[in-house]
Design a protein around this motif. Sequence first.
Motif, mmCIF file in Angstrom:
data_model
loop_
_atom_site.group_PDB
_atom_site.id
_atom_site.type_symbol
_atom_site.label_atom_id
_atom_site.label_comp_id
_atom_site.label_asym_id
_atom_site.label_seq_id
_atom_site.Cartn_x
_atom_site.Cartn_y
_atom_site.Cartn_z
ATOM 1 N N PHE A 21 21.698 144.316 -44.492
ATOM 2 C CA PHE A 21 21.977 144.620 -43.089
ATOM 3 C C PHE A 21 22.220 146.127 -42.958
ATOM 4 N N TYR A 65 31.520 144.874 -51.215
ATOM 5 C CA TYR A 65 32.222 143.613 -50.961
ATOM 6 C C TYR A 65 32.292 142.762 -52.236
ATOM 7 N N ASN A 66 31.171 142.644 -52.931
ATOM 8 C CA ASN A 66 31.134 141.840 -54.154
ATOM 9 C C ASN A 66 32.010 142.452 -55.244
ATOM 10 N N HIS A 92 27.825 143.695 -34.562
ATOM 11 C CA HIS A 92 27.510 144.069 -35.945
ATOM 12 C C HIS A 92 28.697 143.903 -36.888
ATOM 13 N N GLU A 113 26.884 141.787 -45.047
ATOM 14 C CA GLU A 113 25.712 140.988 -45.393
ATOM 15 C C GLU A 113 24.711 141.841 -46.164
ATOM 16 N N PRO A 114 23.988 141.240 -47.133
ATOM 17 C CA PRO A 114 22.971 142.018 -47.855
ATOM 18 C C PRO A 114 21.809 142.391 -46.923
ATOM 19 N N GLU A 157 30.671 141.450 -37.796
ATOM 20 C CA GLU A 157 30.713 140.319 -38.720
ATOM 21 C C GLU A 157 29.607 140.393 -39.764
ATOM 22 N N ARG A 158 28.636 141.313 -39.583
ATOM 23 C CA ARG A 158 27.509 141.367 -40.511
ATOM 24 C C ARG A 158 27.564 142.583 -41.436
ATOM 25 N N HIS A 207 27.400 145.495 -49.007
ATOM 26 C CA HIS A 207 27.336 144.201 -49.691
ATOM 27 C C HIS A 207 27.788 144.345 -51.141
#
Length: 962
Positions: free
Chosen positions: A913, A930-931, A904, A910-911, A906-907, A927
């Motif tokens: 997730f 992160y942005n 998990h 991710e949106p 690396e994800r 997500h």
Amino acid sequence: MGLNSFLSTAMLSTLAGHCICLAADRVAEMDLFILNKDVNALENQLALLNGAERLETLVHLAWHLRQRDCQRALLLANEADLYCAKAGRSDLRARLLLVRAEIRLLFADFAMAEQWAHEAASIFNELDDHEGSGDALWLIASVSNDRGQVSEAIACLDMAQLEYRLAGDALRVQIVQARQLLFSVFRDLVAAGQALQRTFSANEKYPAPLVAMVAPALALAAILTNAPSVAIKCFLEAYYAALESGQVRSALLSANNVADSFDQLGDQETALEWTERGLSLARKTAWPASIGTCLLVVAGIMRKLGRYDEARACLQEALLLMAEMAGSRNYLLLLSALGLLELDVGNNEAGLAAFIELENLANLVPDLLVIAWRGQANALLHLGEAEKAREKALDALTLAKAHNNTDMQIQSLRILAQIYAGYDLPAPEGMVASAACLHYLHEALKVASTIGGYTIPSDLFTQIASAYAACGDFPAAYQNSLAAAEARRQSYSEVAAKRALAMQINHEVERAHAETEHHRKIASAFRETSVTLETLGMVGREITASLNTGEVFAALHRHAHLLLKASSFVVYLIDDQAAELTMAFGLELGEPLPAITIPMNHPTSNIARCARERQAVLIHLAPDNQDTTLIPGTVDTQSLLYAPLIVCERLLGVMSIQASQTNAYGERELSIFLALCAYGAIALDNAAAYAAAEASQNRADQALSELRQTQGELIQREKLASLGSLVAGIAHELNTPIGNSLLVASTLKDESQQFIQHIQQGAVKRSDLERYCKSAEESSDLLMRCLLKAADLIARFKQLAVDQTSDLRRSFDLRTECEDVVLMLTSRLRGAGHQLRLDVPEGLLMDSYPGAFGQVLSNLLINAIVHGLDGKEQGLISIEGRAQGDAHIVLIVQDNGKGISAEHLERVFEPFFTTRLGQGGSGLGMHISYNIVNSVLEGSIGVSSPPGEGARFEMILPRSVA
């Protein structure tokens, strides 16, 4: 228009402070000279521009090609004219006038060159463009100098320096100073040498455009102080610097001076090599003045070698070429050389005529006037006109003395001695020698003795010996004959030393030039590779940016012609069954080729072969071989290059270029073509995909719109959820101060009612009043403290809420912002039984977006509570912050929970997730964080989770966003 007229129009506003300015015009900055690599960069830049956007680059390139390539400069100027008027760029129009004026000057059209230069100066002056005004004056100075008007040239250079100083252009100021020193070397060597030392340090490295001017001045000073090796090295440095910076005319002058310097050292072989180099370059330019000066140097060497007919032919050709420049120094030097040549061959009448013409034109040039009078005296002596010869020789001597020219004094005195040796003329004043000729020869010896390092020539001693013998003083004649023999011996030694010095200098020059050329080639290769890569990058972006097949074909064709030799260009595309290749685009010499279809299994077609083998095919035909696959009616080609168009192992077709030249394509060309094919394949595949998807575009747009709306709602919900957590936290924190306030207020109310009853009953005692007052004071004090605490909590919550719901940027303290976020989540931490440790020093100031930062930190803390510490009692979350250098901070949020599994990890960002799907988790929190970190905060965020150590999020943020 003369210089005085120019002063009254173009320079008045300069002297008055430049009060005229056309605000509507822009002024383009332009260097006086640039290096060849910069010209190549301009050429590459121009190739990528279209229409009116080419204007400024056209003018820049025309300006810097004005000496490098006159014809191309004029073609570029003509194209620029088409756009200049529409753009309203009077500054560029003036610059184009200067380009044309300088080219006119190079071809000896002084009237038009001066007229256009003055017109340009007027425009620059109206624009308050000091740089342009200075450049116009620089050119007018060149016109004046070529006409022989040295004083006006110097005045123009003085005014040009003023303009350059007003423009704040230090390099232009230095260049014009160096040019002024070049003029002054001929007038006052000592003063010029001192000025050179003051202005230009010998140890400092100057840019090539300046070296091309400074080095000749240093070289001339070295020549006049008898330092030939220094002079040659300076002239060589000037030659290469001038060529590198586009000052071709200066390079030719330096090449001539190199040749003349080697000639003075007795190395005629090297001198002739340099004259051939200079003359070859001059004839390519077709500039009359430059060809004439080169021929002058050639004639001088030929005369020394006794090849008089060749020398005369060179001088006569030069005089014809420079007829429009009568009065210039180079023209006067031609007349002097012709006069000396005619005297050498005994043609005294022709020699006299040349020196008389020299006198008429050189009335303001002292050194040339001395030469003219001395030459006339020599010619008149041989023609038997002794009295006239004596007068001219005395005039030459007087002028040489006035200008302290010792060499010319000696030569004038020797001619007077020759005149008196053959004729009985009135004795000179103050003569004490036994004969007049001895008087003048002794004077020559006296002058020679004042020259440091001067070796008295043997022929002077021989002349003195002959004079003594004619007077019957044979012992003195014998002594001077011995001195002549010794002088000859020394002369031979000096000649040998000069030859050795010339060989040494030539060897050093060749070695230095070879090393320089080697480094230049290496640098050129690196530059060419860099430029090619840069160009291919730009080409790739242009080609792949288009989603129209026709535009892709046109772009590929255009760039193939710009980068490679290609008389024909074709693209074949394969059909869906991979059975046939059909020409989709084909041009040869700008004309369309007939469309044809080629089967994939065609036995002789190179197109089919390339497609089958899926690799490039390069064919170089011998000149006498005929291409058997040539399409009837098309141009015969000798170099053929084919490459497949492949995307992700899928063959789209084949692209080919062909050239009529033999061996037109090597490894470099193959690499460029393969890059074009790669870009073309991607672009064509994109275009095809775009065309295939166009039918379903509406549905895709609708689906995308719905998806974005849903995503927006989820993001908003995530933000509201984060804000909800803050609301819950603040509500819990407010319970205590507000509850205490209510309790105190109710108590105070009860006591107040009791006190009022006592008043109404008339039973109030002093002790009751004092007790009530004390109780009211204590209650109000406690009430104020509780309400102030509540107000502070609300203010902090309000700032945090405003920050998180707006995009305002402000300065803030990192620790304070972290404390505010932690405060809002304290109740949630206590309710879950966890602890939080904040290790952020005070004083870490940031100029960023506190709302965005707070949202990210809140998300990380909530994520740690909900996910990391789920099922764990008395967990620990730590926030650690520190400075990283002067420009960044590092913030680490870590928990000691169960961590994140490797599958998990690396994800995480991710949106959508989430590991709590269906349990209220949207999967957007990380997500969004992160942005925000990467875009709004301009930083980076990473996550790690070593086994058994929980999760660790590390942010690196700039202290001040851009």
